[in-house]
Scaffold this motif. Structure first.
Motif, short mmCIF file in Angstrom:
data_model
loop_
_atom_site.label_atom_id
_atom_site.label_comp_id
_atom_site.label_asym_id
_atom_site.label_seq_id
_atom_site.Cartn_x
_atom_site.Cartn_y
_atom_site.Cartn_z
N ALA A 184 0.82 -1.21 0.00
CA ALA A 184 0.00 0.00 0.00
C ALA A 184 0.85 1.26 0.00
O ALA A 184 0.37 2.33 -0.37
CB ALA A 184 -0.92 0.01 1.21
N MET A 185 2.11 1.15 0.41
CA MET A 185 2.95 2.33 0.54
C MET A 185 3.21 3.03 -0.79
O MET A 185 3.09 4.25 -0.87
CB MET A 185 4.27 1.95 1.21
CG MET A 185 4.10 1.48 2.64
SD MET A 185 5.64 0.87 3.35
CE MET A 185 6.66 2.32 3.24
N PRO A 186 3.56 2.31 -1.87
CA PRO A 186 3.81 3.02 -3.13
C PRO A 186 2.59 3.78 -3.63
O PRO A 186 2.70 4.84 -4.18
CB PRO A 186 4.20 1.89 -4.10
CG PRO A 186 4.68 0.80 -3.22
CD PRO A 186 3.85 0.88 -1.99
N ASP A 229 6.25 13.53 -9.51
CA ASP A 229 5.94 12.22 -10.07
C ASP A 229 6.72 11.98 -11.36
O ASP A 229 6.43 11.04 -12.09
CB ASP A 229 4.45 12.10 -10.36
CG ASP A 229 3.72 11.32 -9.28
OD1 ASP A 229 2.49 11.30 -9.33
OD2 ASP A 229 4.37 10.75 -8.40
N PHE A 230 7.65 12.86 -11.68
CA PHE A 230 8.47 12.79 -12.88
C PHE A 230 7.66 13.08 -14.15
O PHE A 230 8.04 12.68 -15.23
CB PHE A 230 9.19 11.44 -13.01
CG PHE A 230 9.94 11.06 -11.78
CD1 PHE A 230 9.43 10.10 -10.94
CD2 PHE A 230 11.13 11.67 -11.45
CE1 PHE A 230 10.10 9.75 -9.78
CE2 PHE A 230 11.81 11.32 -10.30
CZ PHE A 230 11.29 10.36 -9.46
N GLU A 239 20.10 -7.88 -16.36
CA GLU A 239 18.70 -7.92 -16.71
C GLU A 239 17.97 -6.67 -16.21
O GLU A 239 18.34 -6.09 -15.18
CB GLU A 239 18.03 -9.16 -16.09
CG GLU A 239 18.43 -10.46 -16.74
CD GLU A 239 17.95 -10.55 -18.17
OE1 GLU A 239 16.78 -10.22 -18.44
OE2 GLU A 239 18.76 -10.93 -19.04
N PRO A 240 16.93 -6.21 -16.92
CA PRO A 240 16.15 -5.06 -16.45
C PRO A 240 15.51 -5.33 -15.10
O PRO A 240 15.06 -6.44 -14.83
CB PRO A 240 15.08 -4.89 -17.55
CG PRO A 240 15.64 -5.58 -18.75
CD PRO A 240 16.47 -6.71 -18.24
N VAL A 241 15.47 -4.33 -14.26
CA VAL A 241 14.84 -4.40 -12.95
C VAL A 241 13.60 -3.51 -12.98
O VAL A 241 13.70 -2.30 -13.16
CB VAL A 241 15.79 -3.96 -11.83
CG1 VAL A 241 15.06 -3.90 -10.49
CG2 VAL A 241 16.97 -4.91 -11.74
N THR A 242 12.43 -4.11 -12.82
CA THR A 242 11.19 -3.36 -12.84
C THR A 242 10.71 -3.10 -11.41
O THR A 242 11.17 -3.72 -10.46
CB THR A 242 10.10 -4.12 -13.60
OG1 THR A 242 9.93 -5.41 -12.99
CG2 THR A 242 10.50 -4.32 -15.05
N PHE A 243 9.76 -2.17 -11.28
CA PHE A 243 9.15 -1.81 -10.01
C PHE A 243 10.18 -1.36 -8.98
O PHE A 243 10.12 -1.70 -7.81
CB PHE A 243 8.30 -2.96 -9.46
CG PHE A 243 7.11 -3.24 -10.32
CD1 PHE A 243 6.01 -2.40 -10.29
CD2 PHE A 243 7.10 -4.31 -11.19
CE1 PHE A 243 4.91 -2.64 -11.10
CE2 PHE A 243 6.02 -4.55 -12.01
CZ PHE A 243 4.92 -3.71 -11.96
N ALA A 244 11.16 -0.61 -9.47
CA ALA A 244 12.09 0.05 -8.55
C ALA A 244 11.44 1.34 -8.05
O ALA A 244 10.71 2.02 -8.78
CB ALA A 244 13.40 0.36 -9.25
N ARG A 245 11.70 1.68 -6.80
CA ARG A 245 11.16 2.90 -6.22
C ARG A 245 12.19 4.02 -6.36
O ARG A 245 13.33 3.88 -5.92
CB ARG A 245 10.81 2.70 -4.76
CG ARG A 245 10.34 3.97 -4.06
CD ARG A 245 10.22 3.75 -2.56
NE ARG A 245 9.09 2.92 -2.28
CZ ARG A 245 7.84 3.36 -2.10
NH1 ARG A 245 7.60 4.65 -2.23
NH2 ARG A 245 6.86 2.55 -1.82
N LEU A 246 11.78 5.12 -6.99
CA LEU A 246 12.64 6.28 -7.17
C LEU A 246 12.18 7.38 -6.21
O LEU A 246 10.99 7.71 -6.16
CB LEU A 246 12.60 6.80 -8.61
CG LEU A 246 13.43 6.02 -9.64
CD1 LEU A 246 12.83 4.67 -9.93
CD2 LEU A 246 13.54 6.83 -10.93
N ARG A 249 8.13 7.59 -6.38
CA ARG A 249 7.33 6.91 -7.39
C ARG A 249 7.91 5.54 -7.68
O ARG A 249 9.12 5.35 -7.62
CB ARG A 249 7.28 7.73 -8.69
CG ARG A 249 6.34 7.09 -9.73
CD ARG A 249 6.31 7.84 -11.03
NE ARG A 249 5.38 7.21 -11.96
CZ ARG A 249 5.20 7.60 -13.21
NH1 ARG A 249 5.88 8.63 -13.68
NH2 ARG A 249 4.35 6.98 -13.99
N VAL A 250 7.03 4.59 -8.00
CA VAL A 250 7.45 3.26 -8.41
C VAL A 250 7.34 3.16 -9.92
O VAL A 250 6.29 3.45 -10.49
CB VAL A 250 6.59 2.18 -7.74
CG1 VAL A 250 6.96 0.80 -8.28
CG2 VAL A 250 6.76 2.22 -6.23
#
Length: 728
Positions: A39-41, A52-53, A73-80, A97-98
Motif C-alpha cells: 500500500a505504501m507506493p 511524479d516525474f 537484466e532489467p529491474v522493474t518496479f524500482a522505487r525512485l 514513485r514506483v
C-alpha cells in the motif's frame, strides 16, 4: 526393509514442531508485511504532483535505466525518490514513485535514490548528459558478484567478482532452445544428465547433487533428494540463466559444492507452441498484469511425449548387438507458476506434476513397466523493510513409484521443508541467518526429521582490487556444526581482469543418497556428510571491442577467459554404477585438477562462442586410485550463429571425451566412448503490428549419433522440432 531413521524422542519432536511453527509464522508475517508494504507506493504516488516525474516541457531530462548489476537484466518496479533542491530548504519537496518499467526520463541536476526488493539502494546526482545512465543494483543475495552497486554508461563492463556466464532466454530461443533443460546445453562447463525424464546437470566435474539451482536467488532443490529437476521450470517463466562453477557456501550453503545455476524470472508476456519427434508436444505461456505499483505474472506449461525411440542395444544380456525400441518411456508434465512483485514485496509459487515411465537400463529390462509420479510445490515470500530482507518459504515433494510385476517394490514418499531467514547489510558487512526444518515419510517406514540453522557474515570492498570474504556455520541435526568460508579478489585491468577465489563447502546426505537412488535396493549404508576442504580457482579475462567510426556500430567484440581450478573433497558421496547393492558410499578423498577456457567473439552478423575443459578427477581410498565416474578428461562446446536480415541460423556442437562408468582403474573397456553432438536451428522473427512471431525449426543430434549420458540409458537419435513463439 531396514528402517533408516526412527522417530526422535519426544523432545526432538517438540523442537521440530516448534521450528515448523516458526517457519509457518515467518511465512505468514512475510505475506502480511507484503500486504502492508504494497500500500505504501500507492499512497506516495497519490500525494506526488510535479515530483511524479511528469516533467514540464522546459525541464531538462535524462534517460535512466535500472539493471541487475550481476546479470544485466532489467529491474522493474524500482522505487525512485528525489528531492527538489532548487527550492529553498524549508520548501524542499520530496517525491516518490514506483516505475513499472525499467527505463524512463528523470529530471537532471537532482539527487535521486533507487530502492528495490532484494537489492542494495543506490544514490546519486543526475547530471545533464546526452547518453543513457544505467544504474546497476547489487543483489543482496549475491555477495560474491559485483563488489558494489554502481552506475555506468552502456557499453562499459559492469561485471566483476566470480567467473560466471549469463545467457538471456530471448537470445537462446533464437538459437533453437525450447525448454529449461535445453537452455543449459548452451552454457559453458555444464554437462546435462537425463536418464528417466528428469533434467539435471554437472558442473566442474561435480555430481548433480552438488549443484545448487536457484530461482531469483532461492534454492529450488527438493528437500529429500537434493536435486532440482530443471524440466519442472517452464522456459516462459524465465528471462535469463547464469552459470557459476565453483563452491558457493555463502550464497547457497550446503549442496553448492560444484557450482550454482541461477535462474532469473521473466517480466513479459509470451506464448509458445512446439511439436517434435516421438510424439513430443508442448505448449506454455506467461501472462503479465501490471498496475501502477505492482504486477502479477502467471505462467503455465504442459508437455506430453511418447518418446519410444529405436536404438541399438550393445549391452544386453545376450552379448550381441540387437535393434530394439525403448518402451514405457512416455512423459506427461504440467507446471504452473505465479509471481506477484512490487518494489518491496515478492511472492512466488511454483507447482508441477510429472508422470513418466520409469524405464530401466537396457540390460535390466525387468523394470520397463515401472511408473513414477512426482509432485513438487515451491512457495516463497520476501519483503524488504529498510535494509533488512525477510524471506520465508515452503517446499514439498511427493513420489509414487509402482512396479506392476512386483508390487512389493511399490513405494510412496512425501517430504516437506520450511524455513525463514533474514539478510541485512551493516555497512559493507552482510549478515545472513535462518532456521528451518525438513520432514520426510515413506510407505517403507523410512523417515527423516532434520532441523537446521545457519548464520553467515560477508564483507566486501575495494575499487582497484575488489574483494569479498565471508564465513558461514551450518548446524544440522545428525551432522553437527559445519563451518565453511569463501575468499575472493578481483583486479581490474585495462582490458579485463584477473582474480582468485578460495572456498570450502559441505553436503549433508539426503534420503536420495540413502534410498531414492534405487527403490528396489537391497542394502542401505550410513553416510557421513561430505566436505570440500579446498575449492580454488585462478581466473583471468581479456576483452577488446572495435567500434566503427561511420555508424558507431560494434563490428568486432572478443572476450577470452581462462581458469586453473582445483578441488579436494573428504568423504565424497559417490554412487558406483554396477554395484548390486545400489548404494552410494563415502570414499576417502576425491581430487579434481583442471583447466577451463572460454572464447566469445562477434563480428557484424557472425557470433561464435566456444569453451573447453580438461579435468583430472580421481578418487583415493587408501592405496586405491581410480577415476571419478562420468567425468570426462576433455570436453568442449561451440555455438555459431549467423544473422541474415530477419533470419538467424545456428549450429551448436558439444564434444564429450571418454567417460569411465565403474569403480576401477582407467580402462577403455569400462568407459563410454567419446561422442560429438551437433544441433542445427533456423529462426526468423517478423513483426505483425505490435507483436513478434518467432518461428524456429531445429534438428537435434543431426548426425544421429547413438550415445548415453548415463550407461544403459540410451538417448534418442535425430530429433526434429518446430516452435512458434508470440511475444509483445
Amino acid at each position: 526393509m531396514t528402517v533408516l531413521m526412527s522417530h526422535r524422542r519426544a523432545g526432538s519432536i517438540a523442537l521440530a514442531v516448534m521450528l515448523s511453527a516458526m517457519a509457518l509464522a515467518g511465512f505468514v508475517c512475510a505475506v502480511s508485511l507484503a500486504v502492508m508494504l504494497s500500500a505504501m507506493p500507492v499512497a506516495a504516488q497519490t500525494a506526488a504532483r510535479l515530483d511524479d516525474f511528469v516533467l514540464p516541457a522546459t525541464q531538462p531530462s535524462r534517460a535512466l535505466c535500472v539493471r541487475d548489476a550481476v546479470s544485466g537484466e532489467p529491474v522493474t518496479f524500482a522505487r525512485l525518490q528525489t528531492q527538489d533542491h532548487t527550492a529553498p530548504d524549508s520548501l524542499a519537496r520530496r517525491a516518490s514513485r514506483v516505475w513499472a518499467e525499467s527505463c524512463g526520463l528523470v529530471a537532471v541536476n537532482i539527487r535521486l535514490s533507487i530502492t528495490r526488493l532484494g537489492y542494495l539502494p543506490w544514490q546519486g546526482l543526475i547530471a545533464a548528459a546526452d547518453d543513457t545512465l544505467m544504474v546497476g543494483l547489487q543483489p543482496i543475495a549475491a555477495p560474491l558478484a559485483a563488489a558494489e552497486t554502481r552506475a555506468w554508461i552502456p557499453g562499459d563492463d559492469a561485471g566483476g567478482g566470480r567467473n560466471a556466464v549469463v545467457l538471456s532466454v530471448d537470445s537462446a530461443r533464437r538459437l533453437g532452445v525450447h525448454s529449461s533443460g535445453s537452455l543449459v546445453q548452451l552454457l559453458p562447463y555444464t554437462f546435462p544428465r537425463s536418464a528417466r525424464g528428469e533434467v539435471s546437470l554437472s558442473l566442474r566435474g561435480a555430481r548433480r547433487e552438488q549443484v545448487a539451482v536457484t530461482l531469483d536467488g532461492v534454492p529450488l532443490t527438493d528437500p529429500s533428494t537434493g536435486i532440482a529437476d530443471l524440466a519442472d521450470v517452464p522456459l516462459a517463466a524465465l528471462s535469463s540463466v547464469t552459470v557459476a562453477p565453483g563452491s558457493d557456501p555463502l550464497g547457497n550453503g550446503p549442496g553448492a559444492a560444484g557450482g550454482v545455476l541461477a535462474l532469473q524470472s521473466g517480466n513479459t508476456s509470451v506464448a509458445t507452441m512446439r511439436m517434435a519427434s516421438y510424439g513430443d508436444r508442448s505448449v506454455e505461456g506467461a501472462w503479465k498484469i501490471s498496475g501502477a505499483s505492482s504486477a502479477l505474472r502467471l505462467t503455465a506449461s504442459h508437455r506430453v511425449a511418447q518418446n519410444d525411440f529405436d536404438f541399438v542395444n550393445a549391452s544386453g544380456t545376450t552379448g550381441t548387438r540387437t535393434e530394439e525400441q525403448r518402451v514405457n518411456n512416455d512423459v506427461a508434465r504440467s507446471s504452473v507458476m505465479a509471481q506477484w512483485r512490487s518494489s518491496h514485496v515478492q511472492i512466488t509459487a511454483l507447482g508441477s506434476r510429472t508422470k513418466l515411465g520409469l524405464v530401466g537400463p537396457v540390460n535390466v529390462r525387468d523394470y520397463d513397466e515401472d511408473r513414477s509420479t512426482t509432485e513438487r510445490l515451491f512457495v516463497r515470500a520476501s519483503a524488504q523493510a529498510g535494509g533488512t530482507l525477510l524471506s520465508s518459504g515452503v517446499r514439498s515433494f511427493a513420489l509414487r513409484y509402482t512396479d506392476p510385476s512386483r508390487p512389493a517394490f511399490n513405494t510412496s514418499a512425501r517430504a516437506l521443508a520450511a524455513d525463514v531467514d533474514a539478510r541485512r547489510h551493516l555497512g559493507r558487512l552482510l549478515v545472513h541467518g535462518g532456521v528451518g526444518t525438513d520432514r520426510l515419510r515413506t510407505s517403507r517406514e523410512v523417515s527423516q526429521d532434520r532441523r537446521r540453522g545457519f548464520v553467515s557474515a560477508t564483507a566486501s570492498g575495494g575499487r582497484v582490487l575488489e574483494w569479498t570474504a565471508g564465513a558461514r556455520a551450518d548446524a544440522i541435526s545428525g551432522s553437527g556444526v559445519l563451518p565453511s568460508f569463501s575468499l575472493s579478489a578481483t583486479r581490474e585491468l585495462a582490458h579485463g581482469d584477473v582474480g582468485v577465489r578460495m572456498a570450502q563447502a559441505v553436503r549433508v546426505p539426503t534420503l536420495y543418497d540413502l534410498y531414492f537412488s534405487s527403490p528396489q535396493r537391497l542394502t542401505v549404508r550410513a553416510l557421513e556428510a561430505e566436505r570440500v576442504s579446498f575449492d580454488g580457482e585462478l581466473h583471468g579475462r581479456w576483452h577488446v571491442r572495435s567500434t566503427s567510426q561511420a555508424n558507431d556500430a560494434t563490428p568486432l567484440r572478443l572476450t577470452l577467459e581462462g581458469a586453473l581450478v582445483a578441488r579436494t573433497t573428504r568423504d565424497a558421496i559417490v554412487w558406483f554404477p554396477g554395484n548390486f547393492g545400489w548404494s552410494p558410499a563415502n570414499v576417502g578423498t576425491e581430487q579434481l585438477r583442471g583447466v577451463e577456457a572460454r572464447a566469445d567473439a562477434a563480428f557484424r552478423t557472425l557470433s561464435v562462442k566456444a569453451w573447453s575443459t580438461v579435468y583430472e578427477a580421481t578418487l583415493m581410498a587408501g592405496a586405491l586410485r581410480i577415476p571419478t565416474p562420468y567425468v570426462p578428461r576433455v570436453a568442449a562446446g561451440t555455438t555459431t550463429s549467423v544473422r541474415a536480415g530477419p533470419v538467424i541460423a545456428a549450429l551448436s556442437s558439444r564434444w564429450l571425451g571418454r567417460r569411465p562408468y565403474t569403480a576401477g582403474p582407467r580402462n577403455p573397456d569400462f568407459e563410454l566412448p567419446a561422442v560429438q553432438l551437433l544441433d542445427v536451428a533456423v529462426s526468423t522473427a517478423p513483426r505483425l503490428g505490435t507483436r513478434e512471431f518467432l518461428l524456429t525449426l531445429g534438428v537435434e543430434n543431426l548426425t544421429n549419433r547413438a550415445w548415453q549420458s548415463v550407461r544403459g540409458f540410451p538417448a534418442a537419435g535425430r530429433v526434429w522440432s518446430v516452435a512458434l513463439t508470440l511475444s509483445p
